[in-house]
Design a protein around this motif. Structure first.
Motif, PDB file in Angstrom:
ATOM      1  N   PRO A  71      35.492  47.466  40.984  1.00  0.00           N
ATOM      2  CA  PRO A  71      36.592  47.127  40.069  1.00  0.00           C
ATOM      3  C   PRO A  71      37.926  47.791  40.408  1.00  0.00           C
ATOM      4  CG  PRO A  71      34.900  48.455  38.959  1.00  0.00           C
ATOM      5  CD  PRO A  71      34.336  48.048  40.277  1.00  0.00           C
ATOM      6  N   MET A  72      37.906  49.005  40.969  1.00  0.00           N
ATOM      7  CA  MET A  72      39.191  49.637  41.324  1.00  0.00           C
ATOM      8  C   MET A  72      39.901  48.838  42.418  1.00  0.00           C
ATOM      9  SD  MET A  72      40.087  52.178  39.510  1.00  0.00           S
ATOM     10  CE  MET A  72      41.370  52.861  40.527  1.00  0.00           C
ATOM     11  N   ARG A  73      39.104  48.352  43.372  1.00  0.00           N
ATOM     12  CA  ARG A  73      39.679  47.545  44.449  1.00  0.00           C
ATOM     13  C   ARG A  73      40.216  46.228  43.895  1.00  0.00           C
ATOM     14  NH1 ARG A  73      36.402  46.124  49.959  1.00  0.00           N
ATOM     15  NH2 ARG A  73      38.112  45.022  50.991  1.00  0.00           N
ATOM     16  N   ALA A  74      39.492  45.637  42.944  1.00  0.00           N
ATOM     17  CA  ALA A  74      39.950  44.389  42.327  1.00  0.00           C
ATOM     18  C   ALA A  74      41.269  44.611  41.583  1.00  0.00           C
ATOM     19  CB  ALA A  74      38.883  43.860  41.369  1.00  0.00           C
ATOM     20  N   LEU A  75      41.367  45.734  40.863  1.00  0.00           N
ATOM     21  CA  LEU A  75      42.601  46.027  40.125  1.00  0.00           C
ATOM     22  C   LEU A  75      43.768  46.239  41.090  1.00  0.00           C
ATOM     23  CD1 LEU A  75      41.157  48.441  37.388  1.00  0.00           C
ATOM     24  CD2 LEU A  75      42.087  46.137  37.013  1.00  0.00           C
ATOM     25  N   TYR A 114      32.481  54.060  39.706  1.00  0.00           N
ATOM     26  CA  TYR A 114      33.575  53.171  40.100  1.00  0.00           C
ATOM     27  C   TYR A 114      34.935  53.747  39.725  1.00  0.00           C
ATOM     28  CZ  TYR A 114      29.793  49.693  40.067  1.00  0.00           C
ATOM     29  OH  TYR A 114      28.632  49.013  40.268  1.00  0.00           O
ATOM     30  N   GLY A 115      34.947  54.588  38.701  1.00  0.00           N
ATOM     31  CA  GLY A 115      36.224  55.099  38.203  1.00  0.00           C
ATOM     32  C   GLY A 115      36.736  56.265  39.026  1.00  0.00           C
ATOM     33  N   GLY A 175      34.561  33.098  46.774  1.00  0.00           N
ATOM     34  CA  GLY A 175      34.164  34.388  47.344  1.00  0.00           C
ATOM     35  C   GLY A 175      34.533  35.546  46.442  1.00  0.00           C
ATOM     36  N   THR A 176      34.460  36.736  47.016  1.00  0.00           N
ATOM     37  CA  THR A 176      34.783  37.961  46.286  1.00  0.00           C
ATOM     38  C   THR A 176      36.305  38.084  46.177  1.00  0.00           C
ATOM     39  OG1 THR A 176      32.834  38.920  47.299  1.00  0.00           O
ATOM     40  CG2 THR A 176      34.345  40.448  46.239  1.00  0.00           C
ATOM     41  N   PHE A 177      36.783  38.443  45.002  1.00  0.00           N
ATOM     42  CA  PHE A 177      38.230  38.449  44.752  1.00  0.00           C
ATOM     43  C   PHE A 177      38.994  39.306  45.759  1.00  0.00           C
ATOM     44  CE2 PHE A 177      41.714  40.611  42.259  1.00  0.00           C
ATOM     45  CZ  PHE A 177      42.645  39.608  42.481  1.00  0.00           C
ATOM     46  N   HIS A 178      38.535  40.558  45.972  1.00  0.00           N
ATOM     47  CA  HIS A 178      39.352  41.450  46.816  1.00  0.00           C
ATOM     48  C   HIS A 178      39.360  41.015  48.288  1.00  0.00           C
ATOM     49  CE1 HIS A 178      35.441  43.858  46.783  1.00  0.00           C
ATOM     50  NE2 HIS A 178      35.582  43.486  48.029  1.00  0.00           N
TER      51      HIS A 178
END
Ligand SMILES: [Zn+2]
Length: 320
Positions: free
Chosen positions: A186-190, A18-19, A159-162
């Protein structure tokens, strides 16, 4: 207790880091679902390139919902703890009070503030923020718990955050309390959170800390593994690297959080003893508070001991 078979191999998928997107990794630890004792073994790996620890293979998204059923602690109702209910309510209320105290070190909350809690679960933090500071509060979660009290004041998005088309550059405070380690991207969420911050807004992220004392102590029974729900486990370094890569600037880093590290010390000890059989939280309430009393001298130094949690406070980095 829900009965559930071990997930079959076709319910899993290989995933890149993910990173950094890297595909090279080495095995770190195999975890079980220690909280409820559901069957299954889940592999965490360490990325060769960036050092992020993540579950690989992971359960495909359509199969993870079964692990967020009514036994999931963040979704527990307040009233099913028998005569310990008042003590439980006090402890849960304290958690929300501690969250509010933490965020107010960085953000002045007024009736004009807009607050978004990503992964808001039962909504108790947002309800507190609304009641105490009259802020406009929004929440996102992929589980619908809007039948619970307090949600009438929350602008809730399911739903999904992003995927949520929220109005951009709007929020003075975005919180992710134990959300990022559950997220499938997580990168997309950030990045999405960055785009939603108002000028001067703050994003506050709390996650378990994999390079912590409790992680070293409990190893494959570390409560922070929480497999299969936890998709990634962050060290101080990998957390800071990822927020930076998402265009965020670190305002402060704390080697603790609002969530009590003691919960990990208690459940980690129980998981060691139970060896994957699942913990009956209702029966554990008395030993839980007794242990807290006994350990209270140690817990006074929680903030210095890197026991279990970490928090990073960020703002959007200005384009240069
Ligand atoms: Zn990586």
């Amino acid at each position: 207790m829900t009965t559930l078979d071990s997930p079959s191999p076709d319910q899993f998928e290989e995933v890149a880091c993910y990173g950094c997107g890297g595909r090279n990794h080495r095995p770190l630890v195999v975890a079980e679902e220690d909280l409820t004792g559901k069957p299954g073994r889940f592999q965490f790996v360490t990325c060769h390139e960036c050092g992020l620890v993540y579950q690989n293979p992971r359960l495909r998204f359509e199969f993870i919902g079964a692990y967020y059923d009514d036994e999931y602690i963040a979704h527990r109702k307040k009233t099913d703890w028998g005569w310990f209910t008042p003590l439980y309510e006090w402890a849960m209320g304290k958690h929300d009070r501690d969250k509010l105290a933490l965020v107010e070190r960085y953000v002045d909350l007024t009736s004009r503030s807009r607050v978004l809690d990503v992964g808001c679960a039962a909504g108790t933090f947002l309800t507190r923020v609304h009641e105490q500071r009259s802020c406009a509060v929004s929440g996102v979660d992929f589980k619908d718990l809007t039948h619970l009290p307090g949600f009438e004041n929350i602008d809730f998005h399911l739903g999904t955050f992003h995927d949520q088309a929220l109005p951009g550059r709007r929020f003075d405070l975005i919180t992710m309390w134990h959300f990022l380690e559950h997220d499938y991207d997580p990168m997309r969420a950030l990045g999405h959170a960055r785009g939603l911050l108002a000028d001067g807004g703050r994003l506050i992220i709390e996650v378990p800390r994999v390079d912590s004392l409790s992680s070293r102590l409990f190893k494959e029974r570390w409560p922070g593994l929480q497999a299969p729900q936890h998709t990634a486990l962050y060290s101080r370094r990998t957390l800071l690297n990822m927020v930076s890569a998402a265009g965020l600037e670190v305002v402060d880093y704390l080697p603790y959080g609002a969530f009590p590290a003691y919960f990990y010390l208690f459940t980690g000890t129980a998981f060691k003893l139970l060896k994957g059989k699942g913990l009956n939280l209702s029966r554990a309430v008395y030993p839980y508070f007794l242990g807290q009393l006994i350990l209270s001298p140690v817990l006074l130094f929680e903030r210095r001991l890197n026991l279990a949690m970490q928090t990073v406070v960020c703002r959007a980095r200005e384009a240069t």
